[in-house]
Design an enzyme around this catalytic site. Sequence first.
Site, PDB file in Angstrom:
ATOM      1  N   HIS A 130       0.824  -1.206   0.000  1.00 49.21           N
ATOM      2  CA  HIS A 130       0.000   0.000   0.000  1.00 49.21           C
ATOM      3  C   HIS A 130       0.857   1.255   0.000  1.00 49.21           C
ATOM      4  O   HIS A 130       0.516   2.250  -0.634  1.00 49.21           O
ATOM      5  CB  HIS A 130      -0.921  -0.008   1.223  1.00 49.21           C
ATOM      6  CG  HIS A 130      -2.172  -0.783   0.983  1.00 49.21           C
ATOM      7  ND1 HIS A 130      -2.695  -1.665   1.894  1.00 49.21           N
ATOM      8  CD2 HIS A 130      -2.998  -0.809  -0.084  1.00 49.21           C
ATOM      9  CE1 HIS A 130      -3.796  -2.199   1.393  1.00 49.21           C
ATOM     10  NE2 HIS A 130      -3.996  -1.698   0.201  1.00 49.21           N
ATOM     11  N   ARG A 181     -12.216   2.051 -12.075  1.00 52.56           N
ATOM     12  CA  ARG A 181     -12.195   0.727 -11.445  1.00 52.56           C
ATOM     13  C   ARG A 181     -12.933   0.867 -10.124  1.00 52.56           C
ATOM     14  O   ARG A 181     -12.473   1.592  -9.237  1.00 52.56           O
ATOM     15  CB  ARG A 181     -10.752   0.287 -11.184  1.00 52.56           C
ATOM     16  CG  ARG A 181      -9.944  -0.046 -12.440  1.00 52.56           C
ATOM     17  CD  ARG A 181      -8.540  -0.462 -12.047  1.00 52.56           C
ATOM     18  NE  ARG A 181      -7.833  -1.148 -13.109  1.00 52.56           N
ATOM     19  CZ  ARG A 181      -6.950  -0.548 -13.930  1.00 52.56           C
ATOM     20  NH1 ARG A 181      -6.695   0.744 -13.797  1.00 52.56           N
ATOM     21  NH2 ARG A 181      -6.335  -1.244 -14.859  1.00 52.56           N
ATOM     22  N   ARG A 216     -16.792   1.012 -14.655  1.00 50.87           N
ATOM     23  CA  ARG A 216     -16.804  -0.444 -14.803  1.00 50.87           C
ATOM     24  C   ARG A 216     -17.467  -1.066 -13.585  1.00 50.87           C
ATOM     25  O   ARG A 216     -17.190  -0.679 -12.455  1.00 50.87           O
ATOM     26  CB  ARG A 216     -15.365  -0.957 -14.930  1.00 50.87           C
ATOM     27  CG  ARG A 216     -15.291  -2.450 -15.137  1.00 50.87           C
ATOM     28  CD  ARG A 216     -13.885  -2.886 -15.446  1.00 50.87           C
ATOM     29  NE  ARG A 216     -13.043  -2.876 -14.265  1.00 50.87           N
ATOM     30  CZ  ARG A 216     -11.754  -3.201 -14.282  1.00 50.87           C
ATOM     31  NH1 ARG A 216     -11.162  -3.536 -15.404  1.00 50.87           N
ATOM     32  NH2 ARG A 216     -11.039  -3.192 -13.181  1.00 50.87           N
ATOM     33  N   GLU A 254     -11.162  -8.643 -22.718  1.00 52.85           N
ATOM     34  CA  GLU A 254      -9.972  -9.119 -22.013  1.00 52.85           C
ATOM     35  C   GLU A 254      -9.755 -10.604 -22.280  1.00 52.85           C
ATOM     36  O   GLU A 254      -8.708 -11.152 -21.977  1.00 52.85           O
ATOM     37  CB  GLU A 254     -10.144  -8.914 -20.502  1.00 52.85           C
ATOM     38  CG  GLU A 254     -10.264  -7.474 -20.100  1.00 52.85           C
ATOM     39  CD  GLU A 254     -10.948  -7.312 -18.753  1.00 52.85           C
ATOM     40  OE1 GLU A 254     -10.253  -6.983 -17.787  1.00 52.85           O
ATOM     41  OE2 GLU A 254     -12.172  -7.542 -18.672  1.00 52.85           O
ATOM     42  N   ASN A 306      -4.177  -5.653 -20.152  1.00 56.09           N
ATOM     43  CA  ASN A 306      -3.480  -6.359 -19.062  1.00 56.09           C
ATOM     44  C   ASN A 306      -3.930  -7.817 -19.005  1.00 56.09           C
ATOM     45  O   ASN A 306      -3.124  -8.739 -18.948  1.00 56.09           O
ATOM     46  CB  ASN A 306      -3.766  -5.703 -17.703  1.00 56.09           C
ATOM     47  CG  ASN A 306      -3.418  -4.228 -17.692  1.00 56.09           C
ATOM     48  OD1 ASN A 306      -2.615  -3.778 -18.488  1.00 56.09           O
ATOM     49  ND2 ASN A 306      -4.038  -3.483 -16.798  1.00 56.09           N
ATOM     50  N   ASP A 307      -5.250  -7.993 -19.022  1.00 53.21           N
ATOM     51  CA  ASP A 307      -5.754  -9.364 -18.971  1.00 53.21           C
ATOM     52  C   ASP A 307      -5.675 -10.051 -20.329  1.00 53.21           C
ATOM     53  O   ASP A 307      -5.414 -11.251 -20.406  1.00 53.21           O
ATOM     54  CB  ASP A 307      -7.192  -9.386 -18.441  1.00 53.21           C
ATOM     55  CG  ASP A 307      -7.226  -9.343 -16.928  1.00 53.21           C
ATOM     56  OD1 ASP A 307      -6.475 -10.129 -16.315  1.00 53.21           O
ATOM     57  OD2 ASP A 307      -7.954  -8.519 -16.364  1.00 53.21           O
ATOM     58  N   ARG A 332      -0.389 -12.399 -14.944  1.00 52.54           N
ATOM     59  CA  ARG A 332       0.046 -11.008 -14.942  1.00 52.54           C
ATOM     60  C   ARG A 332       0.834 -10.643 -13.705  1.00 52.54           C
ATOM     61  O   ARG A 332       1.516  -9.628 -13.687  1.00 52.54           O
ATOM     62  CB  ARG A 332      -1.151 -10.063 -15.131  1.00 52.54           C
ATOM     63  CG  ARG A 332      -2.155 -10.101 -14.030  1.00 52.54           C
ATOM     64  CD  ARG A 332      -3.425  -9.378 -14.422  1.00 52.54           C
ATOM     65  NE  ARG A 332      -3.401  -7.968 -14.075  1.00 52.54           N
ATOM     66  CZ  ARG A 332      -4.393  -7.122 -14.330  1.00 52.54           C
ATOM     67  NH1 ARG A 332      -5.473  -7.540 -14.965  1.00 52.54           N
ATOM     68  NH2 ARG A 332      -4.325  -5.867 -13.970  1.00 52.54           N
ATOM     69  N   CYS A 377      -7.941   0.393 -22.539  1.00 54.40           N
ATOM     70  CA  CYS A 377      -7.689   1.010 -21.233  1.00 54.40           C
ATOM     71  C   CYS A 377      -6.683   0.220 -20.395  1.00 54.40           C
ATOM     72  O   CYS A 377      -6.509   0.512 -19.216  1.00 54.40           O
ATOM     73  CB  CYS A 377      -8.996   1.179 -20.458  1.00 54.40           C
ATOM     74  SG  CYS A 377      -9.830  -0.373 -20.125  1.00 54.40           S
TER      75      CYS A 377
HETATM   76  C1  PEP Z   1      -7.066  -4.788 -18.117  1.00 53.54           C
HETATM   77  O1  PEP Z   1      -7.210  -5.990 -17.894  1.00 53.54           O
HETATM   78  O2  PEP Z   1      -6.295  -4.334 -19.000  1.00 53.54           O
HETATM   79  C2  PEP Z   1      -7.808  -3.794 -17.320  1.00 53.54           C
HETATM   80  C3  PEP Z   1      -7.851  -2.517 -17.649  1.00 53.54           C
HETATM   81  O3  PEP Z   1      -8.413  -4.251 -16.186  1.00 53.54           O
HETATM   82  P1  PEP Z   1      -7.642  -4.536 -14.800  1.00 53.54           P
HETATM   83  O4  PEP Z   1      -6.198  -4.147 -14.990  1.00 53.54           O
HETATM   84  O5  PEP Z   1      -8.344  -3.748 -13.776  1.00 53.54           O
HETATM   85  O6  PEP Z   1      -7.829  -6.016 -14.670  1.00 53.54           O
HETATM   86 MG    MG Z   2      -8.751  -6.657 -16.510  1.00 50.68          MG
END
Ligand code: PEP
Ligand code: MG
Length: 565
Positions: free
Chosen positions: A191, A296, A332, A430, A451-452, A462, A499
């Site tokens: 944190h 988020r 989201r 994703e 990211n996912d 990840r 995103c």
């Molecule tokens: C992603 O997966 O790219 C995304 C924006 O969602 P998070 O990183 O919150 O899983």
């Molecule tokens: Mg994601």
Amino acid sequence: MTAGGETGAGPRRYDGRVASPGFAAGPLFRIERSSAPTRQAATLAPEAERARLEAALEQARADLALLVAETSGEASGILAFQLALAEDDTLTDPALSATSTGQSAEAAWQAAVGVLIADYQSASDEYFRARAGDLRDLEGRVLDALAGGAAHIDLPDRAIVVAKDLAPSVFLGLDWSGRGIALEAGSPTSHVAMLARARNVPLLIGLGPVVAEAGEMALIDGASGALIIAPDDLTERRFRTRQAEAEAIRESTAALALKPAITADGERVEVHLNIADPTELESLDPATCDGIGLVRTELLFHGRKGLPGENEQAAVYARILRWAKGRPVTIRTLDAGGDKPIPGLTIDDELNPFLGLRGIRLMLARPDVFRAQLRALLRAAPEGDLKIMIPMVGVPEEMVRVRTMIAEVRAALSSTGTPHGTAAIGMMVEVPAAALTLDQFDTDFVSIGSNDLVQYTLAASRDADLGAALSDAANPAVLHLIETVVRTGRERGIPVSLCGDAAGDALVLPKLLATGLRTISVAAPRVAEAKRVIAAYRTAANAKPRSGLAQRLGRVLGLSDGRRG
Ligand code: PEP
Ligand code: MG
């Protein structure tokens, strides 16, 4: 200059990792919490030791409740998590009972917390391991209360704070302007690291034992990850030059943030903001973005006792919509599970949480929680241009069910005369299956979660360090999926954005633009840099042809300049 670990005068250098970038220089100041030896054997009767511990716990709870009330967003969530722990009988009961066996209040408390800390530390999930720091923070707070209260910390101007680790509540209680932090231990996902990044405080971690006297001159080089103690003149001069250069780059790029993003051949690119904590908006100018591309909402649900109520959620969503002054705001719905567990909601000990009940799957399994969030969103909708985005969609059936639920929620709000508005309903891409069959989904817009998408395409977690190649959004398979989504969106007239963190990566962004993508959403500190990269981007058709040598070199180095064809 000598390598770390030597005692005495003279320059010393300690190499660690950068958890929050930046440069800082000033007198070294050490923070050692609860370093005083604690009483192990009881010196009072068992009832008196128990009463001391009860009073110290009460004191810690009262202090934490005050801190929770004084802070907001992420900071408040961290402290609320500690308050929930301090109120949890499963932690405090064993400690209080142990005082009857002749242990001091301190020893009984440390033993009980120690069991829980060991539990968190042995978790396979990095997120839970990092939470052990919160428990240590609470442990120290109660020990401070037993010792008659924590010592007040008076940081010198421009101090470089050295500590083994830093408790979030200690971080939150201090003014960090012009100061920096160098931790002997620490974690990039703690944190404190998250808070330091959000507040632009330079933070190094993993330096190992630092041997230094209070007041010695210290430099934090948040580019290379080095802490330099007692630098000689030449080292300090070089450091100041690098610091000034970094500052100049930051300032010149910052001016770009307020301008629209336009490619070198005149195409407009929309740049939106990713928001994890509504308090981030307080210091941001809406004019720096074309809207909010991702809120988020997990943070609202984190580190607290129980889930947030509908009214609380509606107030937060309305605040964000008002901030955007009519710009589109994509919120989201809760994406819990995977790397984002929420006690009492996600499944404990799920064998493979990233492939399990996360995102929309969990929300469809918990319609009570989903419905409350949808009601809150629709009630806030009249405050602006709201778009509701569904995470982790894999099959068309999920969007059908979501739309049915939203229609039901809207009908229920109308039937009770509750004021509410409408919103576009979109989905994240994703999951590779969604990217490949996007034309089958009933969606008003799409945002690619790189990211996912990267982890599911490359079968590479990840949060595991599997090397750069396996976590690369510029991997051809990933870019192929992104290009497919952009094309399908264009054919169907559905707006597509991205995103994930890839959009904030200066090396990857040109490759994303080359897929045809023209809307991105990035974290606030990445906006200016993204606009700089966009301004330098030229589509392949308009790019100056490269010389034969440059083309061959480009192929050898694997560089495409973001150009296709
Ligand atoms: C992603 O997966 O790219 C995304 C924006 O969602 P998070 O990183 O919150 O899983
Ligand atoms: Mg994601």
